[in-house]
Scaffold this active site. Structure first.
Site, short mmCIF file in Angstrom:
data_model
loop_
_atom_site.label_atom_id
_atom_site.label_comp_id
_atom_site.label_asym_id
_atom_site.label_seq_id
_atom_site.Cartn_x
_atom_site.Cartn_y
_atom_site.Cartn_z
CD GLU A 180 -2.82 -1.25 0.05
OE1 GLU A 180 -3.15 -0.19 -0.54
OE2 GLU A 180 -3.18 -2.37 -0.33
CG HIS B 110 -7.61 -0.60 -1.80
ND1 HIS B 110 -6.69 -0.94 -2.77
CD2 HIS B 110 -8.73 -0.21 -2.45
CE1 HIS B 110 -7.24 -0.74 -3.96
NE2 HIS B 110 -8.47 -0.32 -3.80
#
Length: 253
Positions: A42, A204
């Site tokens: 990320e 995510h």
């Protein structure tokens, strides 16, 4: 050369269902690797991408997957303090679930890379003396090529850091899926849905995405699919090159 057909998520719902029915559970075939290291970074981001000319890794999650059983054996999970823009945007926090306290005081990029290298040695995936390849055959797995070919490569260049040799080749899970199922998926959600896998955790979140990727890997392996290296770093500041594999859909023959 394999045709990725990136413009289409799947051939059609009707054809996709025919493809799925044509694949019977065969059991896990012997793989070419001892372990897969499932990776999903990320990074810093904003609603207006142009304000982030350099995205930086803020979550570095890796799960070690046994290539015989497809069970998760260990994990490396480190939050990373960004160097150029240490303050996370509200957009980034809303997207990833990573709040400021989770990156404040954490190692910077190059220190995190060293921590990961040390973890690989502890896992007997690298020789402890010189960091060369051990007797175990393993490879990294990403969902797409962006994590390594763009994000990691660009950030390493920014810090004048040489990308370790074990990032030179990897498996793009989307390509593996397309070879096993006969059509190219544009997202992880499509792969999970079409394999009837329940999504775990938050989309995510790096570590949650990695765990979902492990489930996809196991499901594909249970069709008899044998994973191969699909991508390698290309020359230049960013980019990857495809490696030759079966023609599109030929795994179904």
């Amino acid at each position: 050369m394999f045709n990725q057909v990136r413009g289409f998520a799947r051939v059609s719902s009707k054809v996709g269902e025919t493809v799925r029915r044509s694949i019977q559970k065969k059991g896990i075939s012997p793989q070419k690797f001892h372990n897969f290291l499932i990776l999903d970074f990320e990074a810093t981001c904003d609603a207006n991408g142009s304000t982030y000319p350099l995205q930086e890794i803020i979550e570095f999650p890796v799960v070690k997957l046994n290539a015989e059983t497809f069970n998760m054996e260990d994990r490396f999970h480190q939050y990373v303090c960004p160097h150029e823009r240490p303050q996370l945007s509200a957009f980034c926090t809303n997207l990833t679930g990573i709040i400021q306290d989770m990156v404040d005081g954490q190692p910077k990029f190059t220190d995190t890379m060293d921590l990961f290298d040390n973890w690989l040695k502890e896992q007997n995936l690298l020789c402890p003396d010189d960091g060369s390849k051990s007797h175990l055959n393993w490879t990294l797995v990403t969902c797409g090529d962006w994590d390594i070919a763009t994000l990691l490569k660009r950030q390493a260049a920014h810090h004048s850091y040489s990308v370790p040799w074990y990032f030179n080749n990897w498996i793009n899970l989307k390509i593996a899926f397309s070879e096993a199922m006969g059509y190219y998926p544009n997202s992880m959600k499509i792969m999970l849905s079409d394999l009837n896998i329940t999504h775990q955790g938050r989309h995510h979140s790096g570590i949650d995405d990695v765990i979902n990727m492990c489930s996809i890997m196991k499901s594909l392996a249970e069709t008899g699919y044998v994973f191969r290296t699909t991508s390698k770093l290309a020359d230049g500041p960013t980019g990857s090159s495809p490696l030759k594999g079966p023609k599109f859909g030929s795994a179904l023959v």
